[in-house]
Scaffold this motif. Structure first.
Motif, PDB file in Angstrom:
ATOM      1  N   ALA A 202       0.847  -1.181   0.000  1.00  0.00           N
ATOM      2  CA  ALA A 202       0.000   0.000   0.000  1.00  0.00           C
ATOM      3  C   ALA A 202       0.885   1.234   0.000  1.00  0.00           C
ATOM      4  O   ALA A 202       1.977   1.234   0.556  1.00  0.00           O
ATOM      5  N   THR A 203       0.419   2.327  -0.627  1.00  0.00           N
ATOM      6  CA  THR A 203       1.196   3.562  -0.670  1.00  0.00           C
ATOM      7  C   THR A 203       0.826   4.503   0.464  1.00  0.00           C
ATOM      8  O   THR A 203       1.307   5.621   0.529  1.00  0.00           O
ATOM      9  N   SER A 204      -0.035   4.057   1.356  1.00  0.00           N
ATOM     10  CA  SER A 204      -0.306   4.791   2.597  1.00  0.00           C
ATOM     11  C   SER A 204      -0.416   3.773   3.714  1.00  0.00           C
ATOM     12  O   SER A 204      -0.756   2.617   3.480  1.00  0.00           O
ATOM     13  N   ARG A 205      -0.111   4.195   4.910  1.00  0.00           N
ATOM     14  CA  ARG A 205      -0.058   3.278   6.049  1.00  0.00           C
ATOM     15  C   ARG A 205      -1.442   2.743   6.400  1.00  0.00           C
ATOM     16  O   ARG A 205      -2.358   3.518   6.706  1.00  0.00           O
ATOM     17  N   PRO A 206      -1.637   1.400   6.355  1.00  0.00           N
ATOM     18  CA  PRO A 206      -2.904   0.841   6.830  1.00  0.00           C
ATOM     19  C   PRO A 206      -3.085   1.177   8.309  1.00  0.00           C
ATOM     20  O   PRO A 206      -2.128   1.468   9.020  1.00  0.00           O
ATOM     21  N   ASP A 207      -4.331   1.120   8.774  1.00  0.00           N
ATOM     22  CA  ASP A 207      -4.601   1.437  10.178  1.00  0.00           C
ATOM     23  C   ASP A 207      -3.760   0.563  11.081  1.00  0.00           C
ATOM     24  O   ASP A 207      -3.681  -0.654  10.919  1.00  0.00           O
ATOM     25  N   SER A 208      -3.118   1.185  12.066  1.00  0.00           N
ATOM     26  CA  SER A 208      -2.298   0.459  13.034  1.00  0.00           C
ATOM     27  C   SER A 208      -3.152   0.070  14.232  1.00  0.00           C
ATOM     28  O   SER A 208      -4.268   0.553  14.379  1.00  0.00           O
TER      29      SER A 208
END
Length: 289
Positions: A202-208
């Motif tokens: 993914a090019t943005s951080r998935p929910d942590s």
């Protein structure tokens, strides 16, 4: 001439000759070259000092797989503000997307086996890269804007400290991008993260876990009344667990019970897919424990 004066005269002449023929030591010359960015000419191009391709290149180097993005804890010592060659840098340890264009160089045999900023040994045939500010470790997709070729690398080193360079790639990564002979190439860098199922990026951080929503799903891997028992169970799971899931494994205390859980995943379907892949008990809990 008296013997004493003749001896003093010979000493004076010898010292004068030594002073005229004094040269810098190899280490001093190397340090000066490093500071000035001086390169030495090789048969197939110009390389920094004694750098260049290895004498023996592994067969099918183009088949080396890309780095696989994983959730890894950041290395504190490798992400502190620092200075190099008169420039100051502050690594960005946030989860912000990163996209930039610039030029990439590569480094090879002179640094092969040396310690990188991460503490790992540099392997010129692995898919790694050096960047001045991206977190260590982190992952990036690098695209050669000249030919459209793209690879994913793991950031484990600092550099290049040159105003005209954005990234230093390993020999293998540069080879796959097709610019070994050119020495550098115009590139686009995009930071990437592992997607929930670990199979895509993914090019943005998935929910942590800290930002988990009520729709997140977890795998319940065991519940115990004693923390020590839960920790022992989690340690046993870690031995068989793929390293890319380590950051998702944890213990939650609720109502006096210690539950070992894996997650979060964006959906129950994603959690079940991972449970099947890991061959663990498929006990999916919606919204966490």
């Amino acid at each position: 001439m008296k013997p004493v004066f003749r001896w003093l005269w010979l000493v004076f002449i010898s010292l004068a000759l030594v002073a005229c023929t004094t040269v810098k030591s190899a280490s001093a010359t190397s340090q000066a070259s490093a500071k000035s960015g001086k390169k030495t000419v090789a048969a197939n191009g110009k390389y920094f000092q004694n750098d260049g391709p290895a004498e023996r290149i592994p067969a099918n180097l183009d088949l080396v797989p890309d780095a696989v993005p994983q959730d890894e804890p950041l290395i504190k010592a490798a992400n502190l503000p620092y200075s190099a060659l008169g420039m100051s840098f502050r690594p960005d340890t946030s989860d912000k997307p990163y996209v930039a264009k610039g030029r990439a160089s590569w480094y090879g045999k002179q640094f092969h086996g040396r310690q990188t900023t991460s503490g790992e040994r540099y392997d010129m045939f692995a898919m790694t890269a050096a960047h001045p500010t991206l977190p260590i470790p982190s992952y990036a997709r690098v695209t050669n804007l000249r030919n459209g070729k793209s690879v994913i690398v793991r950031i484990n080193d600092r550099g290049p400290f040159h105003r005209g360079r954005l990234m230093d790639l390993s020999y293998a990564a540069a080879y796959k991008l097709g610019y070994i002979k050119q020495g550098s190439a115009p590139i686009k860098v995009e930071r990437v993260w592992p997607d929930d199922d670990g199979e895509t990026v993914a090019t943005s951080r998935p929910d942590s876990p800290l930002k988990a929503s009520s729709d997140d799903a977890y795998l319940k891997l065991g519940s115990f009344t004693r923390l020590a028992t839960a920790e022992a169970h989690m340690s046993q799971i870690e031995k068989d667990l793929d390293a890319k899931y380590d950051a998702k494994l944890g213990i939650v205390n609720r109502d006096g019970r210690y539950t070992v859980q894996l997650g979060p995943f964006r959906s129950q379907k994603a959690a079940r897919t991972v449970a099947e892949a890991l061959n663990v008990e498929n006990s999916v809990i919606q919204g966490g424990i």
